[in-house]
Design an enzyme around this catalytic site. Structure first.
Site, PDB file in Angstrom:
ATOM      1  N   ARG A 524     -10.574  -6.532   3.986  1.00  0.00           N
ATOM      2  CA  ARG A 524     -11.921  -6.945   3.614  1.00  0.00           C
ATOM      3  C   ARG A 524     -12.087  -8.448   3.766  1.00  0.00           C
ATOM      4  NH1 ARG A 524     -13.416  -5.690  -2.207  1.00  0.00           N
ATOM      5  NH2 ARG A 524     -11.317  -6.494  -2.551  1.00  0.00           N
ATOM      6  N   SER A 588      -0.864  -8.693   0.359  1.00  0.00           N
ATOM      7  CA  SER A 588      -0.040  -7.829  -0.510  1.00  0.00           C
ATOM      8  C   SER A 588       1.183  -7.274   0.212  1.00  0.00           C
ATOM      9  CB  SER A 588      -0.900  -6.699  -1.087  1.00  0.00           C
ATOM     10  OG  SER A 588      -1.959  -7.246  -1.824  1.00  0.00           O
ATOM     11  N   ASP A 642      -1.956  -9.295  -5.342  1.00  0.00           N
ATOM     12  CA  ASP A 642      -3.038  -8.642  -6.083  1.00  0.00           C
ATOM     13  C   ASP A 642      -2.883  -8.720  -7.604  1.00  0.00           C
ATOM     14  OD1 ASP A 642      -0.834  -7.026  -5.916  1.00  0.00           O
ATOM     15  OD2 ASP A 642      -1.885  -5.249  -5.163  1.00  0.00           O
TER      16      ASP A 642
END
Length: 902
Positions: A524, A588, A642
């Site tokens: 994203r 991540s 995250d």
């Protein structure tokens, strides 16, 4: 009818001879011939009466009492053992020895003896009666040479009782000629136990007391596993069936099923059948021993069927329609037309001859037409009886169908009783005496108890005590210290990685920031607008882009060029081309950070294999790709994982938030540590967020004493055996697999799914963690649990569903407790770091397991509270920690940078 017959006997004979007899009788007994609509109406009324009987508020006034029997399961064919049964329901009673063997053959062997009960005992004291029963039992055991064995016994006691447990039944009132003193209002099982104990020459284990209807269902249930209804139509009538516990208000608990003794003979006692009761039914009731009671039973059972026929014959004779208007003393005597006559007359071939014989025996001189008429009367009476019985049974079966939520129900009704068995129109019957059913109830109770014990023994290893959880907390603390220490870090399993995030949001952050979130096959790009002052808040816009497999597995340059191409597309989409914005990068994958804006990729995971990236700084790779494109410039301020993003997102809402936790597919935690304790980074002042990478806790072997055979099996077949052991005990990726392994073990041991392992159950990963959340959801009945299991190709009974639910609960509870123990170690360390007697702290949490599982969060919170009583811990759910969090870290870094420049 009179018009057709004329008034003289000669006229009547001529009328019968000239016309077909049956239609005339049909017309005369019009009210006894019930239409389909009427039967549907009866069925619906009965359904309402059932519901009244089941409801706590409506039961006291209900006519159909719906009594709980505490029989919770029907036979599954795996029952095994040697049992005694006692059947007391009349002037004789029976003792049986029932041997049930499984061996895949389902064999039942029976030996029995009938004993008389002298009349003086039936009317004597209760103690004398039960002493006599105990003596007969001793005699039977002596004959079979089994007095030295303590065998389980099932007791069929066919009198009105109020049952409070499977082995406790309070006699409400004696019937059938019994009048023993000091028994009514007492538990008959206790009285029998006392009589046996007083003798002292043998001992037995009275497991269950049941009535004959339940006994019938259980007897048939052994031969046919679809049998979940029992029906008796004999001298009296009654039915029982397996009802869902959640509908039985009179008994606590809402899981599983229980057999309900309906006592349906009393249907109509409140007047709901008055419109279909005829003058003959009213006459029978008035002349009975219990007027106004058992009205349904009086319309359908054997005690009254012959009498109904007699009353019709008398009325028609009086009106000159039969027997030339002649009556005899025998025909006028109550009880002289027996129900067995009805069955005999209705036999196809010899029916008319039998009618002639029986009517002659009653002193009549019947013509052929009289015999035909009597046959038709018998047919109408028995057909009404069967129809009414069918209508109520239909209501029971419809209820079972709705309870199960199926479109079509396949069910078997176990039936007993002389009317059902001896009447020529019967459908089928139960096998073996009812007392065998009491032995079956006992066998099932024994099987359930033995299986429960075996399952609990296996699950015991997954149930952690308070002491064990305290020990886990202490071991986590030791591993944390090892990860922070310069000397011990290299060998430590809990790596305690510095993140170079040195402050949480203080609310003064403002500006526009870009965030990139890369952690899987999609990534994203986000624009995050942070406002302060009166309009304080965060506004987000984002777009999701996919990463084709050829790019995931191509070169590093291709991968980062693709990412930059997507950023360019996003800026154009937002109308912000040419604006240089600070960027936060959620990456991540395992990284070693040497600065806030520097993260060295240690190794690709999740299917990525882009070359030329491992060992490189991912921020540099991104910057180089931006420069190659020469379209825009971005200031890459921070690279984060995250967990830290989650802490920062919640930190923006709550200034006390200094811990981040993720419990989803994987699990990890981070927290604000004192710089003086972070030995891998120079400097003593202030704090820094430490990414614990706690999933690897236990990789050193320090959790081996609480890891079970199921954990070992899951670990062994995972992609990284021996690694991330703590994560494999608590995170969503593995819990379903632990459950599957336990279910496999139970099934192999014959403790579940009747010992039948399906191919689906053997398939790794079939039991997704989302099923745990669904199965444990409080609003889901066992019905939905069964449909989930069905979806997995697992044919389950109601008992199986309860077991699966329990396994899911045990596995999820342990995960939540272990997670809580780890978190307790973290918050206590923060408290001790600051030298506080009491700490108030907030934990920002994200992850599907935490958010979606109905009980995980509650159990985890309770565990933290128990293990860290000096900390007040609040848990705050994060919204989009990986995207918003990266932008907020960037915003905090920009705020600090600007403050430094001033």
């Amino acid at each position: 009818l009179r018009e057709r017959c004329g008034n003289s006997s000669g006229g009547c004979q001529r009328a019968w001879g000239q016309a077909d007899v049956a239609p005339l009788i049909d017309k005369y007994l019009y009210h006894m011939r019930l239409s389909e609509e009427t039967l549907q109406e009866v069925s619906q009324r009965f359904r309402k009466e059932m519901e009244k009987g089941l409801g706590a508020d409506t039961n006291p006034t209900a006519s159909v009492k719906m009594l709980p029997t505490f029989v919770r399961s029907t036979p599954d064919g795996t029952e095994d053992g040697d049992f005694l049964a006692l059947d007391l329901g009349g002037t004789n009673f029976r003792v049986l020895r029932v041997k049930v063997s499984d061996n895949g053959l389902q064999k039942v062997e029976m030996e029995n003896q009938i004993y008389a009960i002298p009349e003086e005992l039936m009317r004597g004291s209760g103690v004398q009666l039960f002493d006599h029963i105990a003596e007969c039992l001793a005699n039977f055991m002596e004959k079979l040479k089994i007095k030295d064995k303590k065998l389980p016994l099932g007791f069929t006691f066919s009198f009105p009782c109020h049952q409070t447990k499977l082995d406790e039944s309070i006699l409400v009132t004696w019937t059938k000629g019994f009048k023993c003193s000091s028994v009514e209002g007492k538990d008959v099982v206790s009285m029998l136990r006392k009589s046996i104990k007083k003798r002292g020459d043998f001992d037995i284990d009275i497991v269950a007391v049941v009535n004959d209807t339940v006994g019938t269902m259980m007897t048939c249930g052994y031969d046919d596993h679809n049998c979940e209804v029992g029906l008796i139509v004999g001298t009296g009538t009654n039915a029982c069936y397996m009802e869902e516990m959640r509908h039985i208000d009179l008994v606590e608990g809402d899981e599983g099923r229980m057999c309900i003794n309906m006592e349906w003979g009393a249907f109509g006692d409140d007047g709901v059948l008055n419109d279909i009761r005829t003058e003959f039914d009213q006459e029978i009731d008035m002349g009975s021993l219990n007027p106004g009671k058992q009205l349904f039973e009086k319309m359908i059972s054997g005690m009254y069927m012959g009498e109904l026929v007699r009353l019709i014959l008398v009325k028609m004779a009086k009106e000159g329609l039969l027997f030339g208007g002649n009556l005899t003393p025998d025909l006028l005597t109550t009880g002289h037309f027996e129900t067995r006559y009805v069955s005999a007359i209705e036999k196809e071939k010899e029916g008319l001859q039998k009618a002639h014989e029986i009517l002659t025996k009653l002193g009549l001189e019947p013509s052929h037409e009289d015999c035909v008429a009597t046959l038709r009367i018998c047919q109408i009476v028995s057909t009404r009886s069967a129809n009414l019985c069918g209508a109520t049974l239909a209501a029971v079966l419809r209820r079972i169908k709705e309870n199960k939520g199926v479109e079509r129900l396949r069910s078997t009704v176990g039936v007993d009783g002389s009317v059902y068995k001896k009447h020529p129109q019967k459908l089928g019957t139960s096998r073996g005496p009812i007392a065998r059913g009491a032995a079956m109830v006992t066998a099932v109770a024994y099987r359930l108890a033995a299986q429960h014990k075996a399952r609990q023994k296996i699950l015991e290893a997954l149930k952690l005590s308070h002491e064990q959880l305290l020990e886990v907390k202490q071991r986590m603390r030791i591993e944390m210290e090892n990860g922070l220490g310069k000397e011990t870090h290299a060998e430590a399993t809990v790596k305690m990685l510095p993140t170079y995030v040195c402050s949480t949001p203080d609310g003064t952050e403002k500006g526009d920031f870009l965030a990139l979130d890369l952690g899987g096959t999609n990534f994203r790009v986000l624009l995050v607008r942070v406002r302060n002052g009166m309009r304080r808040g965060v506004e987000m816009h984002n777009k999701i882009y996919s990463i084709p497999v050829e790019i995931m597995q191509g070169t590093g340059e291709e991968l980062f060029d693709h990412i930059v191409h997507c950023i360019s597309d996003f800026l154009e989409y937002m109308g912000m081309k040419g604006v240089s914005l600070p960027l936060g990068f959620t990456f991540s994958f395992p990284c070693q950070q040497t600065n806030l804006d520097e993260g060295i990729l240690l190794k690709w995971t999740k299917g990525f294999k882009a070359t030329g990236c491992e060992g490189e700084d991912v921020v540099n790779l991104l910057k180089e790709a931006i420069h190659r494109r020469e379209e825009f410039d971005l200031d890459v301020v921070a690279v984060v994982n995250d967990t830290v993003g989650t802490m920062m997102t919640c930190g923006y809402e709550d200034p006390y938030c200094e811990v981040g936790l993720i419990v989803g597919t994987g699990s990890n935690a981070c927290y604000m540590e004192e710089m003086r304790n972070v030995e891998l980074v120079e400097g003593e002042e202030g704090r820094m967020c430490v990414n614990m990478e706690w999933g690897a806790f236990g990789d050193s072997g320090c959790l081996d004493d609480i890891r079970t055979e199921f954990d070992l099996a899951v670990d062994e077949l995972s992609l990284n055996p021996g690694k991330q052991r703590f994560e494999k005990m608590i995170s969503g990726m593995y819990l379903g697999e632990i459950v599957r392994n336990i279910l496999m073990d139970f099934t192999k041991r014959g403790l579940l799914f009747r010992g039948r392992i399906s191919e689906r159950l053997k398939t790794r990963g079939i039991f997704e963690t989302k099923f745990l959340s669904q199965i444990e959801s409080d609003c889901l009945a066992l019905l939905q649990v069964r449909s989930i299991l069905q979806h997995l190709g697992l044919e389950s009974t109601c008992d199986d569903s309860i077991i699966v639910k329990e396994v899911c609960a045990v596995v999820a509870r342990r995960a939540a407790q272990l997670c809580g123990a780890g978190m307790a170690a973290v918050v206590d360390k923060i408290r001790e770091n600051r030298g506080l007697d009491f700490l108030k702290v907030t934990v920002g949490v994200d992850g599907t397991l935490y958010k979606l599982h109905p009980h995980f969060s509650t159990i985890m919170h309770e565990t933290v509270k128990q293990l860290s009583p000096k900390c007040e811990v609040t848990f705050l759910q994060s919204e989009d920690g990986s995207g918003k969090g990266a932008a907020l870290i960037t915003a905090v870094a920009c705020r600090i940078r600007e403050a430094g420049q001033r």
